[in-house]
Design a protein around this motif. Structure first.
Motif, PDB file in Angstrom:
ATOM      1  N   VAL A  89       1.233   3.489   3.680  1.00 60.90           N
ATOM      2  CA  VAL A  89       2.075   2.420   4.212  1.00 60.90           C
ATOM      3  C   VAL A  89       3.506   2.733   3.802  1.00 60.90           C
ATOM      4  O   VAL A  89       3.815   2.845   2.618  1.00 60.90           O
ATOM      5  CB  VAL A  89       1.643   1.051   3.651  1.00 60.90           C
ATOM      6  CG1 VAL A  89       2.524  -0.054   4.225  1.00 60.90           C
ATOM      7  CG2 VAL A  89       0.170   0.789   3.936  1.00 60.90           C
ATOM      8  N   THR A  90       4.388   2.887   4.803  1.00 56.91           N
ATOM      9  CA  THR A  90       5.783   3.242   4.554  1.00 56.91           C
ATOM     10  C   THR A  90       6.696   2.144   5.075  1.00 56.91           C
ATOM     11  O   THR A  90       6.499   1.639   6.177  1.00 56.91           O
ATOM     12  CB  THR A  90       6.132   4.580   5.245  1.00 56.91           C
ATOM     13  OG1 THR A  90       5.232   5.587   4.786  1.00 56.91           O
ATOM     14  CG2 THR A  90       7.568   5.002   4.946  1.00 56.91           C
ATOM     15  N   ASN A  91       7.684   1.801   4.271  1.00 61.22           N
ATOM     16  CA  ASN A  91       8.704   0.858   4.713  1.00 61.22           C
ATOM     17  C   ASN A  91       9.690   1.639   5.585  1.00 61.22           C
ATOM     18  O   ASN A  91      10.505   2.401   5.087  1.00 61.22           O
ATOM     19  CB  ASN A  91       9.430   0.240   3.514  1.00 61.22           C
ATOM     20  CG  ASN A  91      10.479  -0.774   3.933  1.00 61.22           C
ATOM     21  OD1 ASN A  91      10.881  -0.827   5.097  1.00 61.22           O
ATOM     22  ND2 ASN A  91      10.943  -1.560   2.985  1.00 61.22           N
ATOM     23  N   THR A  92       9.580   1.473   6.903  1.00 56.91           N
ATOM     24  CA  THR A  92      10.456   2.169   7.848  1.00 56.91           C
ATOM     25  C   THR A  92      11.570   1.255   8.367  1.00 56.91           C
ATOM     26  O   THR A  92      12.301   1.632   9.276  1.00 56.91           O
ATOM     27  CB  THR A  92       9.640   2.740   9.027  1.00 56.91           C
ATOM     28  OG1 THR A  92       8.824   1.691   9.582  1.00 56.91           O
ATOM     29  CG2 THR A  92       8.754   3.887   8.572  1.00 56.91           C
ATOM     30  N   GLY A  93      11.696   0.083   7.766  1.00 60.57           N
ATOM     31  CA  GLY A  93      12.769  -0.835   8.133  1.00 60.57           C
ATOM     32  C   GLY A  93      13.988  -0.618   7.260  1.00 60.57           C
ATOM     33  O   GLY A  93      14.102   0.400   6.565  1.00 60.57           O
TER      34      GLY A  93
ATOM     35  N   VAL B 126      15.157  -3.310   5.127  1.00 59.38           N
ATOM     36  CA  VAL B 126      15.158  -4.282   4.033  1.00 59.38           C
ATOM     37  C   VAL B 126      14.009  -3.988   3.080  1.00 59.38           C
ATOM     38  O   VAL B 126      12.961  -3.489   3.489  1.00 59.38           O
ATOM     39  CB  VAL B 126      15.048  -5.740   4.528  1.00 59.38           C
ATOM     40  CG1 VAL B 126      16.275  -6.157   5.301  1.00 59.38           C
ATOM     41  CG2 VAL B 126      13.808  -5.966   5.349  1.00 59.38           C
ATOM     42  N   SER B 127      14.214  -4.301   1.817  1.00 61.91           N
ATOM     43  CA  SER B 127      13.155  -4.149   0.821  1.00 61.91           C
ATOM     44  C   SER B 127      12.070  -5.187   1.087  1.00 61.91           C
ATOM     45  O   SER B 127      12.369  -6.327   1.456  1.00 61.91           O
ATOM     46  CB  SER B 127      13.715  -4.345  -0.589  1.00 61.91           C
ATOM     47  OG  SER B 127      14.687  -3.369  -0.863  1.00 61.91           O
ATOM     48  N   LEU B 128      10.818  -4.792   0.904  1.00 64.53           N
ATOM     49  CA  LEU B 128       9.684  -5.694   1.130  1.00 64.53           C
ATOM     50  C   LEU B 128       9.052  -6.037  -0.208  1.00 64.53           C
ATOM     51  O   LEU B 128       8.723  -5.151  -0.991  1.00 64.53           O
ATOM     52  CB  LEU B 128       8.662  -5.034   2.057  1.00 64.53           C
ATOM     53  CG  LEU B 128       9.194  -4.631   3.428  1.00 64.53           C
ATOM     54  CD1 LEU B 128       8.132  -3.880   4.214  1.00 64.53           C
ATOM     55  CD2 LEU B 128       9.667  -5.855   4.197  1.00 64.53           C
ATOM     56  N   ASP B 129       8.900  -7.331  -0.441  1.00 66.47           N
ATOM     57  CA  ASP B 129       8.288  -7.780  -1.680  1.00 66.47           C
ATOM     58  C   ASP B 129       6.791  -7.504  -1.649  1.00 66.47           C
ATOM     59  O   ASP B 129       6.160  -7.549  -0.593  1.00 66.47           O
ATOM     60  CB  ASP B 129       8.506  -9.281  -1.875  1.00 66.47           C
ATOM     61  CG  ASP B 129       9.988  -9.622  -2.049  1.00 66.47           C
ATOM     62  OD1 ASP B 129      10.740  -8.756  -2.519  1.00 66.47           O
ATOM     63  OD2 ASP B 129      10.363 -10.760  -1.727  1.00 66.47           O
ATOM     64  N   GLY B 130       6.236  -7.235  -2.811  1.00 66.41           N
ATOM     65  CA  GLY B 130       4.800  -7.061  -2.924  1.00 66.41           C
ATOM     66  C   GLY B 130       4.111  -8.407  -2.916  1.00 66.41           C
ATOM     67  O   GLY B 130       4.759  -9.446  -2.968  1.00 66.41           O
ATOM     68  N   PRO B 131       2.832  -8.443  -2.820  1.00 62.30           N
ATOM     69  CA  PRO B 131       2.023  -7.226  -2.702  1.00 62.30           C
ATOM     70  C   PRO B 131       1.932  -6.747  -1.256  1.00 62.30           C
ATOM     71  O   PRO B 131       2.091  -7.520  -0.323  1.00 62.30           O
ATOM     72  CB  PRO B 131       0.652  -7.686  -3.191  1.00 62.30           C
ATOM     73  CG  PRO B 131       0.589  -9.136  -2.804  1.00 62.30           C
ATOM     74  CD  PRO B 131       2.007  -9.648  -2.953  1.00 62.30           C
ATOM     75  N   VAL B 132       1.663  -5.451  -1.105  1.00 59.32           N
ATOM     76  CA  VAL B 132       1.287  -4.889   0.185  1.00 59.32           C
ATOM     77  C   VAL B 132      -0.224  -5.014   0.254  1.00 59.32           C
ATOM     78  O   VAL B 132      -0.922  -4.768  -0.727  1.00 59.32           O
ATOM     79  CB  VAL B 132       1.719  -3.411   0.300  1.00 59.32           C
ATOM     80  CG1 VAL B 132       1.144  -2.768   1.555  1.00 59.32           C
ATOM     81  CG2 VAL B 132       3.231  -3.307   0.279  1.00 59.32           C
ATOM     82  N   SER B 133      -0.736  -5.402   1.398  1.00 58.44           N
ATOM     83  CA  SER B 133      -2.188  -5.535   1.539  1.00 58.44           C
ATOM     84  C   SER B 133      -2.658  -4.857   2.817  1.00 58.44           C
ATOM     85  O   SER B 133      -1.882  -4.646   3.747  1.00 58.44           O
ATOM     86  CB  SER B 133      -2.610  -7.010   1.527  1.00 58.44           C
ATOM     87  OG  SER B 133      -2.030  -7.689   2.627  1.00 58.44           O
ATOM     88  N   ILE B 134      -3.941  -4.518   2.834  1.00 57.95           N
ATOM     89  CA  ILE B 134      -4.587  -3.894   3.986  1.00 57.95           C
ATOM     90  C   ILE B 134      -5.707  -4.806   4.445  1.00 57.95           C
ATOM     91  O   ILE B 134      -6.488  -5.308   3.637  1.00 57.95           O
ATOM     92  CB  ILE B 134      -5.179  -2.512   3.624  1.00 57.95           C
ATOM     93  CG1 ILE B 134      -4.084  -1.540   3.200  1.00 57.95           C
ATOM     94  CG2 ILE B 134      -6.013  -1.947   4.771  1.00 57.95           C
ATOM     95  CD1 ILE B 134      -3.159  -1.111   4.309  1.00 57.95           C
ATOM     96  N   SER B 135      -5.791  -5.013   5.738  1.00 59.27           N
ATOM     97  CA  SER B 135      -6.913  -5.706   6.348  1.00 59.27           C
ATOM     98  C   SER B 135      -7.617  -4.682   7.229  1.00 59.27           C
ATOM     99  O   SER B 135      -6.982  -4.061   8.081  1.00 59.27           O
ATOM    100  CB  SER B 135      -6.413  -6.886   7.177  1.00 59.27           C
ATOM    101  OG  SER B 135      -7.475  -7.473   7.880  1.00 59.27           O
TER     102      SER B 135
ATOM    103  N   THR C  33      -4.718  -3.107   9.350  1.00 53.98           N
ATOM    104  CA  THR C  33      -3.378  -3.671   9.424  1.00 53.98           C
ATOM    105  C   THR C  33      -2.804  -3.745   8.023  1.00 53.98           C
ATOM    106  O   THR C  33      -3.467  -4.243   7.106  1.00 53.98           O
ATOM    107  CB  THR C  33      -3.402  -5.076  10.054  1.00 53.98           C
ATOM    108  OG1 THR C  33      -3.981  -4.987  11.356  1.00 53.98           O
ATOM    109  CG2 THR C  33      -2.010  -5.674  10.148  1.00 53.98           C
ATOM    110  N   ALA C  34      -1.570  -3.253   7.849  1.00 56.81           N
ATOM    111  CA  ALA C  34      -0.852  -3.368   6.578  1.00 56.81           C
ATOM    112  C   ALA C  34       0.092  -4.551   6.676  1.00 56.81           C
ATOM    113  O   ALA C  34       0.707  -4.790   7.721  1.00 56.81           O
ATOM    114  CB  ALA C  34      -0.067  -2.097   6.295  1.00 56.81           C
TER     115      ALA C  34
ATOM    116  N   LYS D  42       3.964  -6.595   9.630  1.00 58.55           N
ATOM    117  CA  LYS D  42       2.663  -5.943   9.828  1.00 58.55           C
ATOM    118  C   LYS D  42       2.793  -4.689  10.658  1.00 58.55           C
ATOM    119  O   LYS D  42       3.697  -4.555  11.477  1.00 58.55           O
ATOM    120  CB  LYS D  42       1.684  -6.881  10.550  1.00 58.55           C
ATOM    121  CG  LYS D  42       1.278  -8.081   9.784  1.00 58.55           C
ATOM    122  CD  LYS D  42       0.250  -8.889  10.557  1.00 58.55           C
ATOM    123  CE  LYS D  42      -0.240 -10.058   9.744  1.00 58.55           C
ATOM    124  NZ  LYS D  42      -1.333 -10.762  10.416  1.00 58.55           N
ATOM    125  N   ASP D  43       1.827  -3.752  10.472  1.00 58.01           N
ATOM    126  CA  ASP D  43       1.637  -2.627  11.362  1.00 58.01           C
ATOM    127  C   ASP D  43       0.146  -2.361  11.425  1.00 58.01           C
ATOM    128  O   ASP D  43      -0.561  -2.472  10.420  1.00 58.01           O
ATOM    129  CB  ASP D  43       2.369  -1.374  10.891  1.00 58.01           C
ATOM    130  CG  ASP D  43       2.265  -0.252  11.927  1.00 58.01           C
ATOM    131  OD1 ASP D  43       2.414  -0.526  13.130  1.00 58.01           O
ATOM    132  OD2 ASP D  43       2.017   0.902  11.534  1.00 58.01           O
TER     133      ASP D  43
END
Length: 169
Positions: free
Chosen positions: A87-91, A93-102, A153-154, A165-166
């Motif tokens: 999972v890569t932040n391609t935007g 802005v910084s993204l707060d955690g947590p990152v999750s996967i469904s 989905t991340a 999401k992606d």
């Protein structure tokens, strides 16, 4: 001051001078959504009023998910397929955690804490990646179908607390 008004060294009544300055935008400014600048002019012991200008950031939160499976084939019930999700932040802005996967196949999705990747600041900053994992055990229905289609989905949160999401399938 010899370049304004009557070209003497004084800023006479009714004369004006234009000054300039620059400011380099940082990641914190983009994450905050704007930069506010406050300025005051001074000449010969006299201060002007304060003037404020706010410039708004164009925030573009975005995640990119790339999934891989090991092994690429299976041949019996009980085989375990391991999934890896980059999972890569391609935007911007910084993204707060947590990152999750469904994941529609796995039930043990796990992502490390975002303070363990990149610059260890507790956020998934632009350009930083995190690798999540999961696994799935092959069933008789999977064998009968001849393949397993996995959709994941991340998800993360941007500083405006919107979900980002992606999906990869």
């Amino acid at each position: 001051l010899t370049t304004v008004g009557d070209l003497d060294t004084d800023l006479d009544v009714g004369e004006s001078v234009t000054c300039t300055a620059t400011y380099e935008i940082g990641q914190a400014d983009i994450d905050a959504g704007s930069v506010t600048n406050v300025a005051t002019a001074s000449a010969d012991g006299t201060d002007s009023n304060q003037d404020t200008e706010t410039v708004t950031a164009i925030q573009s939160p975005e995640l990119t998910l790339v999934k891989s499976a090991t092994p690429a084939t299976y041949d019996e019930v009980g085989d375990v397929i391991s999934y890896s999700y980059e999972v890569t932040n391609t935007g911007n802005v910084s993204l707060d955690g947590p990152v999750s996967i469904s994941d529609n196949q796995a039930a043990d999705e796990a992502c490390p804490n975002v303070n363990t990747v990149g610059n260890l600041d507790g956020a998934l900053d632009p350009g930083e990646s995190i690798t999540c994992t999961a696994s799935d055990t092959v069933t008789q229905a999977d064998l009968n179908a001849g393949s397993i289609t996995n959709v994941a989905t991340a998800t993360g949160k941007d500083p405006l607390d919107k979900t980002v999401k992606d999906t990869d399938d």
